[in-house]
Design a protein around this motif. Structure first.
Motif, PDB file in Angstrom:
ATOM      1  N   GLY A 130      13.458  -0.214  17.927  1.00 31.96           N
ATOM      2  CA  GLY A 130      12.081  -0.299  18.402  1.00 31.96           C
ATOM      3  C   GLY A 130      11.120   0.461  17.509  1.00 31.96           C
ATOM      4  O   GLY A 130       9.983   0.011  17.280  1.00 31.96           O
ATOM      5  N   MET A 131      11.574   1.589  16.971  1.00 28.94           N
ATOM      6  CA  MET A 131      10.732   2.345  16.040  1.00 28.94           C
ATOM      7  C   MET A 131      10.501   1.545  14.760  1.00 28.94           C
ATOM      8  O   MET A 131       9.393   1.558  14.207  1.00 28.94           O
ATOM      9  CB  MET A 131      11.403   3.685  15.723  1.00 28.94           C
ATOM     10  CG  MET A 131      11.505   4.636  16.902  1.00 28.94           C
ATOM     11  SD  MET A 131       9.882   5.211  17.467  1.00 28.94           S
ATOM     12  CE  MET A 131       9.376   6.189  16.061  1.00 28.94           C
ATOM     13  N   ILE A 132      11.542   0.851  14.299  1.00 24.78           N
ATOM     14  CA  ILE A 132      11.386   0.010  13.112  1.00 24.78           C
ATOM     15  C   ILE A 132      10.368  -1.096  13.375  1.00 24.78           C
ATOM     16  O   ILE A 132       9.494  -1.388  12.552  1.00 24.78           O
ATOM     17  CB  ILE A 132      12.735  -0.597  12.690  1.00 24.78           C
ATOM     18  CG1 ILE A 132      13.713   0.486  12.250  1.00 24.78           C
ATOM     19  CG2 ILE A 132      12.544  -1.633  11.586  1.00 24.78           C
ATOM     20  CD1 ILE A 132      13.334   1.183  10.977  1.00 24.78           C
ATOM     21  N   LEU A 133      10.465  -1.732  14.544  1.00 24.19           N
ATOM     22  CA  LEU A 133       9.522  -2.798  14.886  1.00 24.19           C
ATOM     23  C   LEU A 133       8.096  -2.269  15.010  1.00 24.19           C
ATOM     24  O   LEU A 133       7.131  -2.977  14.667  1.00 24.19           O
ATOM     25  CB  LEU A 133       9.947  -3.478  16.189  1.00 24.19           C
ATOM     26  CG  LEU A 133      11.258  -4.258  16.176  1.00 24.19           C
ATOM     27  CD1 LEU A 133      11.507  -4.895  17.541  1.00 24.19           C
ATOM     28  CD2 LEU A 133      11.251  -5.324  15.088  1.00 24.19           C
ATOM     29  N   SER A 134       7.952  -1.044  15.494  1.00 19.93           N
ATOM     30  CA  SER A 134       6.609  -0.479  15.677  1.00 19.93           C
ATOM     31  C   SER A 134       5.891  -0.298  14.340  1.00 19.93           C
ATOM     32  O   SER A 134       4.652  -0.329  14.286  1.00 19.93           O
ATOM     33  CB  SER A 134       6.687   0.853  16.413  1.00 19.93           C
ATOM     34  OG  SER A 134       7.341   1.834  15.632  1.00 19.93           O
ATOM     35  N   THR A 135       6.638  -0.125  13.252  1.00 18.03           N
ATOM     36  CA  THR A 135       5.987   0.025  11.946  1.00 18.03           C
ATOM     37  C   THR A 135       5.296  -1.268  11.518  1.00 18.03           C
ATOM     38  O   THR A 135       4.376  -1.228  10.696  1.00 18.03           O
ATOM     39  CB  THR A 135       7.011   0.430  10.871  1.00 18.03           C
ATOM     40  OG1 THR A 135       8.012  -0.595  10.744  1.00 18.03           O
ATOM     41  CG2 THR A 135       7.708   1.736  11.256  1.00 18.03           C
ATOM     42  N   MET A 136       5.742  -2.405  12.065  1.00 22.38           N
ATOM     43  CA  MET A 136       5.111  -3.674  11.724  1.00 22.38           C
ATOM     44  C   MET A 136       3.740  -3.813  12.367  1.00 22.38           C
ATOM     45  O   MET A 136       2.944  -4.674  11.961  1.00 22.38           O
ATOM     46  CB  MET A 136       6.017  -4.833  12.161  1.00 22.38           C
ATOM     47  CG  MET A 136       7.378  -4.846  11.480  1.00 22.38           C
ATOM     48  SD  MET A 136       8.544  -6.001  12.248  1.00 22.38           S
ATOM     49  CE  MET A 136       7.618  -7.532  12.157  1.00 22.38           C
ATOM     50  N   VAL A 162      -4.221   1.610   6.987  1.00 25.11           N
ATOM     51  CA  VAL A 162      -4.227   2.928   7.621  1.00 25.11           C
ATOM     52  C   VAL A 162      -3.369   3.920   6.840  1.00 25.11           C
ATOM     53  O   VAL A 162      -3.627   5.127   6.846  1.00 25.11           O
ATOM     54  CB  VAL A 162      -3.729   2.812   9.081  1.00 25.11           C
ATOM     55  CG1 VAL A 162      -3.634   4.178   9.744  1.00 25.11           C
ATOM     56  CG2 VAL A 162      -4.657   1.905   9.875  1.00 25.11           C
ATOM     57  N   THR A 163      -2.350   3.435   6.154  1.00 27.02           N
ATOM     58  CA  THR A 163      -1.404   4.316   5.462  1.00 27.02           C
ATOM     59  C   THR A 163      -1.769   4.563   4.005  1.00 27.02           C
ATOM     60  O   THR A 163      -1.040   5.296   3.312  1.00 27.02           O
ATOM     61  CB  THR A 163       0.011   3.717   5.528  1.00 27.02           C
ATOM     62  OG1 THR A 163       0.049   2.480   4.792  1.00 27.02           O
ATOM     63  CG2 THR A 163       0.411   3.447   6.972  1.00 27.02           C
ATOM     64  N   ILE A 164      -2.842   3.975   3.523  1.00 27.02           N
ATOM     65  CA  ILE A 164      -3.176   4.106   2.099  1.00 27.02           C
ATOM     66  C   ILE A 164      -3.424   5.569   1.715  1.00 27.02           C
ATOM     67  O   ILE A 164      -2.848   6.082   0.745  1.00 27.02           O
ATOM     68  CB  ILE A 164      -4.402   3.251   1.745  1.00 27.02           C
ATOM     69  CG1 ILE A 164      -4.058   1.761   1.826  1.00 27.02           C
ATOM     70  CG2 ILE A 164      -4.904   3.583   0.343  1.00 27.02           C
ATOM     71  CD1 ILE A 164      -5.227   0.856   1.513  1.00 27.02           C
ATOM     72  N   ILE A 165      -4.277   6.247   2.468  1.00 23.92           N
ATOM     73  CA  ILE A 165      -4.633   7.631   2.108  1.00 23.92           C
ATOM     74  C   ILE A 165      -3.428   8.567   2.195  1.00 23.92           C
ATOM     75  O   ILE A 165      -3.179   9.340   1.255  1.00 23.92           O
ATOM     76  CB  ILE A 165      -5.800   8.131   2.987  1.00 23.92           C
ATOM     77  CG1 ILE A 165      -7.063   7.312   2.682  1.00 23.92           C
ATOM     78  CG2 ILE A 165      -6.057   9.620   2.747  1.00 23.92           C
ATOM     79  CD1 ILE A 165      -8.259   7.689   3.520  1.00 23.92           C
ATOM     80  N   PRO A 166      -2.632   8.548   3.292  1.00 25.94           N
ATOM     81  CA  PRO A 166      -1.436   9.412   3.308  1.00 25.94           C
ATOM     82  C   PRO A 166      -0.465   9.118   2.172  1.00 25.94           C
ATOM     83  O   PRO A 166       0.075  10.048   1.553  1.00 25.94           O
ATOM     84  CB  PRO A 166      -0.805   9.105   4.674  1.00 25.94           C
ATOM     85  CG  PRO A 166      -1.922   8.614   5.518  1.00 25.94           C
ATOM     86  CD  PRO A 166      -2.814   7.867   4.581  1.00 25.94           C
ATOM     87  N   GLN A 167      -0.233   7.834   1.892  1.00 29.79           N
ATOM     88  CA  GLN A 167       0.678   7.492   0.801  1.00 29.79           C
ATOM     89  C   GLN A 167       0.115   7.934  -0.545  1.00 29.79           C
ATOM     90  O   GLN A 167       0.868   8.409  -1.408  1.00 29.79           O
ATOM     91  CB  GLN A 167       0.942   5.983   0.791  1.00 29.79           C
ATOM     92  CG  GLN A 167       1.812   5.502   1.936  1.00 29.79           C
ATOM     93  CD  GLN A 167       2.189   4.032   1.793  1.00 29.79           C
ATOM     94  OE1 GLN A 167       2.140   3.472   0.706  1.00 29.79           O
ATOM     95  NE2 GLN A 167       2.564   3.416   2.894  1.00 29.79           N
TER      96      GLN A 167
END
Length: 272
Positions: free
Chosen positions: A107-113, A119-124
Motif C-alpha cells: 500500500g505504501m508503494i501504491l501511495s507513491t503513485m 511536488v518532489t522536485i525541490i526535495p530531490q
C-alpha cells in the motif's frame, strides 16, 4: 444490423482520431525537408514543398546532435534496465513471498503513485546538491531506480503465475534467487515489455529534470539540446524538425519491437 452500423461508426471515429494524431507528425516530417521560408510562408498548401536535405546535413554542425542523442540513449537504456529489474524484484517480493506487513508495504508503494512528481522536485534537487551529484549522470539515474507503477504491474502479472510452479521448484531444491531468475522472469516478459516501453519513453522525453541537473552542455540530453535551435532572433524550424524526426526513431523502434508483448502485458494488467 444495428451492431454492424455501430461498429462501422466506431471505426470511423477511431480513424478520425488517428488522423488528428498522425497529421502533425506527417507535417513535421515533410517540413524537415523544406526551407525555413517555405515552412513559415502563408500559402494555400497545407504541407510545405520538400526541396532540400540540408536540414539533416546541418543538425550535427548546428549543435553536437550525436552527443546529445547518445547521452539520451545511454540514460534511457540504463534507467529502463534498472527499473525493470527492481520492479521485477519488488513484484516477486509482494506476490510470491509471505511475511508480516506485506499488504501495508505494498500500500505504501501504491501511495507513491498518487504523489505528483512536481511536488518532489525541490526535495530531490536539494538531495542531489547535498550528495555532490549535480551536473552528473548519477543525478539523472538515482532518483528513478524504483518505480511504483512498475512494481504494481509486475506484482499483478506475477499473481497469475501458479504457486504450484514455485512450490515444485522449491521441492527440486531451487532457492528464491534461482526461481526468480529462471522461472518468474521469463514468465513475466509481457509485463516487462510493457513497463520497459513506458519507462523508456518517460526518460527519453524527460526535459525538466535534466535541465535542472545538468549544467555542462556535453553532458546534456537531446530533449534539452533541441532548444538550441531557438535563437535570439528566430528559430531554425527546418533543423528543429529534422532533429525531432531523428529523435523519434528510437521510440518507434522500441515500440515496434515490443508491440505484441506490450499489448499482451497491458491486457493482462488491465484484467487484474
Amino acid at each position: 444490423m444495428k451492431n454492424t452500423v455501430a461498429k462501422i461508426a466506431f471505426n470511423i471515429i477511431l480513424i478520425l482520431f488517428a488522423l488528428v494524431t498522425v497529421i502533425p507528425f506527417v507535417w513535421m516530417f515533410i517540413s524537415s525537408f523544406a526551407t525555413n521560408g517555405d515552412i513559415v510562408s502563408i500559402s494555400d498548401n497545407l504541407f510545405p514543398k520538400p526541396s532540400t536535405l540540408d536540414n539533416y546535413r546541418n543538425i550535427q554542425t548546428t549543435f553536437n546532435f550525436m552527443r546529445f542523442f547518445s547521452n539520451s540513449l545511454f540514460i534511457s537504456v540504463v534507467k529502463t534496465g534498472i527499473v525493470l529489474y527492481t520492479s521485477a524484484v519488488g513484484g516477486y517480493i509482494f506476490s510470491k513471498l509471505r511475511y508480516r506487513g506485506r499488504k501495508f508495504l505494498f500500500g505504501m508503494i501504491l501511495s507513491t503513485m498518487m504523489i505528483p512528481w512536481a511536488v518532489t522536485i525541490i526535495p530531490q534537487y536539494e538531495m542531489m546538491v547535498n550528495f555532490g551529484l549535480l551536473d552528473s549522470y548519477w543525478a539523472l539515474i538515482l532518483p528513478g531506480l524504483v518505480n511504483g507503477f512498475g512494481v504494481f504491474m509486475l506484482k499483478q502479472s506475477m499473481d497469475d503465475i501458479p504457486d504450484e510452479i514455485i512450490e515444485a521448484a522449491k521441492v527440486d531444491g531451487a532457492g528464491d534467487f534461482r526461481i526468480f531468475h529462471q522461472i518468474v522472469l521469463p514468465l513475466s516478459r509481457n509485463a516487462l515489455s510493457a513497463i520497459g516501453i513506458f519507462v523508456f519513453l518517460w526518460n527519453w522525453e524527460d526535459y525538466l529534470w535534466p535541465f535542472l541537473m545538468i549544467n555542462t552542455q556535453e553532458k546534456q540530453v537531446l530533449a534539452v539540446g533541441l532548444k538550441l535551435f531557438n535563437g535570439q532572433y528566430g528559430t531554425d524550424y527546418g533543423g528543429l524538425f529534422a532533429a525531432t524526426t531523428v529523435a523519434i526513431v528510437p521510440v518507434l523502434v522500441v515500440y515496434i519491437f515490443f508491440q505484441k508483448r506490450f499489448i499482451e502485458g497491458l491486457a493482462a494488467g488491465s484484467g487484474k
